[in-house]
Design an enzyme around this catalytic site. Structure first.
Site, PDB file in Angstrom:
ATOM      1  N   SER A  16       0.823  -1.205   0.000  1.00 59.34           N
ATOM      2  CA  SER A  16       0.000   0.000   0.000  1.00 59.34           C
ATOM      3  C   SER A  16       0.859   1.258   0.000  1.00 59.34           C
ATOM      4  O   SER A  16       1.952   1.285   0.571  1.00 59.34           O
ATOM      5  CB  SER A  16      -0.903   0.002   1.236  1.00 59.34           C
ATOM      6  N   GLN A  22       0.743  -0.395  -4.867  1.00 57.83           N
ATOM      7  CA  GLN A  22      -0.523   0.328  -5.026  1.00 57.83           C
ATOM      8  C   GLN A  22      -0.289   1.817  -4.835  1.00 57.83           C
ATOM      9  O   GLN A  22       0.433   2.235  -3.921  1.00 57.83           O
ATOM     10  CB  GLN A  22      -1.555  -0.181  -4.004  1.00 57.83           C
ATOM     11  N   ARG A  40     -16.326   6.855   7.747  1.00 62.26           N
ATOM     12  CA  ARG A  40     -16.265   5.613   8.523  1.00 62.26           C
ATOM     13  C   ARG A  40     -16.620   5.918   9.974  1.00 62.26           C
ATOM     14  O   ARG A  40     -15.763   6.243  10.799  1.00 62.26           O
ATOM     15  CB  ARG A  40     -14.876   4.990   8.379  1.00 62.26           C
ATOM     16  N   HIS A  52     -13.807  -1.208  -2.381  1.00 66.27           N
ATOM     17  CA  HIS A  52     -12.862  -0.849  -1.309  1.00 66.27           C
ATOM     18  C   HIS A  52     -13.244  -1.537   0.002  1.00 66.27           C
ATOM     19  O   HIS A  52     -13.097  -0.974   1.088  1.00 66.27           O
ATOM     20  CB  HIS A  52     -12.830   0.671  -1.113  1.00 66.27           C
TER      21      HIS A  52
END
Length: 381
Positions: free
Chosen positions: A106, A127, A164, A275
Site C-alpha cells: 500500500s 498500489q 467511517r 474498497h
C-alpha cells in the site's frame, strides 16, 4: 485457540488488538450495508456439485502478467499493515512469496518499499493513489521501479476519504482519540510490546522517505487526507503511463461502462472492488457487480476482484462469476495480527485446501474450468 477458518483469525485478532486498530480494519462506511453484503452475497451463491470426474490431476496454478501464481489469489494493499504486527508488511510479503502469490504494498504502508522488496524473492506489486502532490507520486513510482516492482495497482475509488463512523466510536478518530488509543494500548500489553514498542518507527514509510523529517503517524495521515484529489480523471492515468511501462491494474471498478473505459485506456487489468465497503455505502457488492463487468470486458482485460472473500470457496465463487484472480485483505490482516508471518502462511494454506475441495466437488480440474456452469445459480438470478 483452534484455527480452522479465516473467521477464527478474526476472533483472535479482536482479542489481541487494541479496539481502535481492530475496528479500523473491520469497519466500513456509514451504516456498513455494503460491507455486510460483500460477505452475504458471496455466501448466498450455490455451487453446482459434480461427481465421478477423476480429479486426480487437479491444479490451482494460473498465469497473470507473465507471473506464475500457485493459486489465483494475491494479498491486497492494506494501509497501516505494520501496525497489526511488527514490521507487518515484511512478514506478510514473506508469507505471500513463500506460497507463490503476489503481495501488494500500500501507498500508506508503515514499512517503506526499500525495506520490503529485498525481503522477498519475487517482485511485489505496488498500489498508488492519485494525490495532489504529483511530486510524491512520481517519486513513489521511481522508487518502486528501482526496487524491482513490475505491477502497479492504481486505486481510483478514493478521490475523497469515506465516512467511517465506526472509527469515531473505537478511538481511531473522534473526541479524545489520542488518550483513548494510549489507554487501549496499555490494556493490550502483548500488542504494546511487540508492535507498539519493538515495531517502531510508526510512520508511513513511503511518505516519510519523500517528505523527510519524520514527525509522527498522525502528521502523515493528516498530510495524506489533505492530498486526496477529487479532480481525478482518465487524464491522470495518462500522466501515470508516462512514468510506468509495466502492467497497470485499475482498482475500484464497479460499473461495466467504467470497465470498458479501462480497456480503451489500455489498462492491463481492473479490480472489481468497492474498497471493502469502506468508501460509499449502498453500492453493489463486488459479487453482484462482477458478472455484468465480465460480460462486458472478459478477454479484453484481466479481471481481478476483492471485497467479502473469506474462504477458498469464495475464491471459487468469484472465479466462476468472471474473475481471473482475487485479492484478499481483511482475512490476511487478521491472520497477521494473530500469528504474524506464520499466521498468513497458514491462512493461505487453508484457502488452498478449501479451493481444492471445492474444485474436486464441482468437477473443475483447473482454474480455467471454473465457469458459471460451476454455479447452481448466479446472484440475483
Amino acid at each position: 485457540m483452534i484455527i480452522s477458518a479465516s473467521t477464527d483469525y478474526r476472533a483472535a485478532a479482536q482479542r489481541k488488538l487494541p479496539p481502535f486498530l481492530f475496528h479500523y480494519a473491520d469497519g466500513g462506511a456509514y451504516a456498513e450495508h455494503t460491507l455486510r453484503h460483500n460477505v452475504s452475497d458471496l455466501a448466498s451463491i450455490a455451487l453446482r456439485q459434480r461427481v465421478l470426474k477423476n480429479m486426480s490431476d487437479l491444479s490451482l496454478e494460473t498465469r497473470l502478467f507473465d507471473e506464475t501464481l500457485s493459486m489465483p489469489v494475491a494479498l491486497a494493499p492494506v494501509g497501516l499493515t505494520g501496525m497489526y504486527a511488527r514490521r507487518g508488511e515484511v512478514q506478510a510479503a514473506r508469507a505471500a512469496a513463500a506460497h507463490g502469490i503476489p503481495f501488494t504494498m500500500s501507498t500508506v504502508s508503515v514499512c517503506p518499499i526499500e525495506e520490503v522488496a529485498p525481503a522477498i524473492d519475487r517482485p511485489m506489486w505496488f498500489q498508488l493513489y492519485v494525490l495532489k502532490d504529483r511530486g510524491f507520486m512520481r517519486n513513489a513510482l521511481e522508487r518502486a521501479k528501482a526496487a524491482g516492482v513490475k505491477t502497479l495497482v492504481f486505486t481510483v475509488d478514493m478521490p475523497v476519504p469515506g465516512a467511517r463512523y465506526r472509527d469515531a466510536h473505537s478511538g481511531m478518530s473522534g473526541p479524545n482519540a489520542p488518550l483513548r488509543r494510549v489507554w487501549q494500548a496499555m490494556t493490550h500489553p502483548q500488542w504494546a510490546l511487540d508492535v507498539g514498542l519493538l515495531g517502531r518507527p510508526h510512520d508511513l514509510g513511503n511518505i516519510s522517505k519523500y517528505r523527510g523529517n519524520p514527525t509522527g503517524l498522525a502528521d502523515y495521515i493528516g498530510w495524506l487526507g489533505n492530498n486526496f484529489d477529487p479532480s481525478i480523471s482518465w487524464k491522470d492515468l495518462e500522466w501515470i503511463r508516462e512514468f510506468w511501462d509495466g502492467p497497470m491494474i485499475i482498482k475500484g471498478i464497479l460499473d461495466a461502462d467504467d470497465a470498458r473505459d479501462a480497456v480503451k485506456f489500455g489498462a492491463d487489468g481492473i479490480v472489481v472492488s468497492n474498497h471493502g465497503g469502506r468508501q460509499l455505502d449502498g453500492v453493489l457488492s463486488s459479487a453482484r457487480a462482477l458478472p455484468a463487468i465480465a460480460d462486458a470486458v472478459k478477454g479484453d482485460i484481466k479481471i481481478l476482484a476483492d471485497s467479502g472473500i473469506r474462504s477458498g470457496l469464495d475464491v471459487v465463487r468469484m472465479i466462476a462469476l468472471g474473475a481471473d484472480t482475487v485479492l484478499i485483505g481483511r482475512a490476511f490482516l487478521y491472520a497477521l495480527a494473530t500469528h504474524g508471518e506464520a499466521g498468513v502462511k497458514n491462512l493461505l494454506a487453508l484457502f488452498e485446501k478449501e479451493m481444492r475441495v471445492a474444485m474436486v466437488l464441482t468437477g473443475a480440474k483447473s482454474i480455467s474450468e471454473i465457469t458459471r456452469d460451476s454455479l447452481v445459480r448466479e446472484l440475483g438470478a
